[in-house]
Structures are given as C-alpha cells and as structure tokens.
Write an enzyme that holds these catalytic residues in place. Structure first.
Site, mmCIF file in Angstrom:
data_model
loop_
_atom_site.group_PDB
_atom_site.id
_atom_site.type_symbol
_atom_site.label_atom_id
_atom_site.label_comp_id
_atom_site.label_asym_id
_atom_site.label_seq_id
_atom_site.Cartn_x
_atom_site.Cartn_y
_atom_site.Cartn_z
ATOM 1 N N ASP A 101 0.680 -1.016 -0.389
ATOM 2 C CA ASP A 101 0.068 -0.067 -0.036
ATOM 3 C C ASP A 101 1.126 1.082 -0.243
ATOM 4 O O ASP A 101 2.349 1.290 0.105
ATOM 5 C CB ASP A 101 -1.009 -0.375 1.126
ATOM 6 C CG ASP A 101 -1.617 -1.218 1.237
ATOM 7 O OD1 ASP A 101 -2.209 -1.676 0.438
ATOM 8 O OD2 ASP A 101 -2.388 -1.338 2.799
HETATM 9 N N1 URA Z 1 -1.017 -6.010 3.355
HETATM 10 C C1 URA Z 1 -1.506 -4.292 3.948
HETATM 11 O O1 URA Z 1 -2.941 -4.771 4.374
HETATM 12 N N2 URA Z 1 -1.352 -3.833 2.741
HETATM 13 C C2 URA Z 1 -0.074 -3.895 2.027
HETATM 14 O O2 URA Z 1 0.561 -3.254 1.686
HETATM 15 C C3 URA Z 1 0.901 -5.572 2.097
HETATM 16 C C4 URA Z 1 -0.312 -6.448 3.374
#
Ligand code: URA
Length: 238
Positions: A101
């Site tokens: 993310d």
């Molecule tokens: N899980 C998440 O919620 N975000 C990420 O960036 C990676 C795994």
C-alpha cells in the site's frame, strides 16, 4: 518461433498491446520487409526492426527496494504520484512483484522477468511474506489465534501462517506484531487486524522468501545476485 508482438515486447520498447499497434500501423519490418500480420512468427535469426531500428532482447534485471511511505506500487500513476519504479535508475521496463500500500514500507522486488514474478507471487509456492504491524490496542492470545485460524471476509479466507507478538506498550496502547502470510490479497494484513478489532497504524514488510531488508535504508535498493535469481527459479512448484 515466437509471435512478433511478443518479441517486440520482450525487447522492452513497448507493451505487447502497443507492439500490435506498431505492427498494424506498418512500423515493423522483418528481414527488411514490412509486416502487418499480427499472427506472424519469428525466430532468433530473423532481424526485426521497429521504426527503422533493429531490436534485441532486453536483459533481465532484478532489484530489491526498501519502499518508503508515500510511494505507490505501480509502474505509472494517473495522479502523478511517485512510483516504486521511479526510485530505480534503469531504462528496463521493470514492474513491482506484488504490491504494498501507499503507506506501507519495506521490502519489494522489481523486475522485467514475468516468470520470476509469478514464482514469487503464486500462493502454491508458499513464499513467506513477513510483516511487522504496529496496531492500536493491546492484542491478546485470543485474537492472535483468530488470525492464525483464518477469517472469512468478502468470501475470501484470510489466514496468517505465523503470528508472533513482539511487544505491547501500555502507555501508548499499541502492540507490535510479526505476521507471516503466503498470499498477497488486497490490504490483507490491514483487513485481518481490523476484523479482530485492532486497526493497523503502521505496516512494514521485512522479509519475502529468503530476501531480507538487511541494511538498506528507506528508498535504497540493490540488484539481486544471479545466485539469488537461480534460487528463486529452483523453488518453482516445490
Ligand atoms: N497487507 C496490507 O494490508 N497492506 C500491504 O501493503 C501489504 C499487506
């Protein structure tokens, strides 16, 4: 023998779709003759020219990046935000292996090798993805067990293969948890913690398979060694 559009894409000058356009538009020559037929197959001995330039196969490249916060995991962004690809100094058409993310930090691999990416990402290969999550609240064994048993959300079973409580802080009312998963479903870790009542405040990926961040600082990256690439290939279908 391979399809002409595939060979053009593998040279790194365009996507496969764009290569099809180039062919149809008469911009591609094979052994000196314009070819507009999409089904055309060529071998390594054929000389392919695009816009008058002879193409050759793009070398495979592999990078390990410590992704900073505020960078998107994509090759381009319609809102012009910085992408993980922008952080790597290369002309190759690399892309990120899986995704983190915008606000997640840590380890991400980038390459122009689709097969390598598939091996790393396919759940059947059971490659560990280890995250450190800082969550709001003091998490207990009961919730940790739920994360390990798995939680069904939107018809998907989200499951951790390992969960370890590293620290709790009574003053700030937060916990630090190490959590390992094998898939990479959208926002998987955040959704899992949210569903047991512990929203994620910070998330960092520390390890993916045998790759670790080691001493890379935020925004720094290194090339993978040929040995590392070979080891990934040897894990296929294990
Ligand atoms: N899980 C998440 O919620 N975000 C990420 O960036 C990676 C795994």
């Amino acid at each position: 023998m391979e399809r002409l559009q595939k060979v053009i894409a593998a040279s790194g000058i365009s996507s496969r779709r764009k290569a099809e356009e180039l062919i149809v538009d008469g911009k591609v020559k094979v052994n000196g003759k314009v070819v507009t037929e999409l089904g055309t197959k060529v071998s390594g001995k054929d000389i392919v020219e695009v816009n008058g330039k002879v193409i050759s196969k793009e070398e495979k490249e592999y990078y390990l990046l410590n992704k900073p916060r505020g960078v998107i995991t994509s090759t381009s962004d319609d809102k012009d935000r910085k992408t993980v690809v922008d952080l790597i100094n290369t002309k190759a058409r690399i892309f990120p292996v899986g995704r983190l993310d915008y606000d997640t930090t840590g380890l991400i691999l980038l390459t122009n090798d689709g097969e390598f990416a598939n091996i790393m990402m396919h759940p059947k290969n059971q490659i560990d993805k280890v995250y450190i999550a800082k969550v709001k609240g003091l998490i207990k064994g009961e919730q940790i067990n739920k994360l390990k048993e798995g939680i069904t959300l939107d018809n998907q079973l989200l499951k951790a293969s390992r969960v370890k409580l590293r620290k709790t802080n009574l003053e700030t009312n937060t916990s630090i948890v190490e959590i390992t998963i094998h898939e990479g479903k959208n926002h998987q870790i955040k959704r899992m913690f949210e569903s047991v009542g512990f929203p994620v405040l910070k998330l960092k990926r520390e390890r993916e398979g045998f790759f670790q961040l080691e001493n890379l600082k935020s925004g720094e990256y290194r090339k993978l060694t040929p040995k590392e690439v070979q080891t990934v290939y040897s894990q296929k279908n294990k």
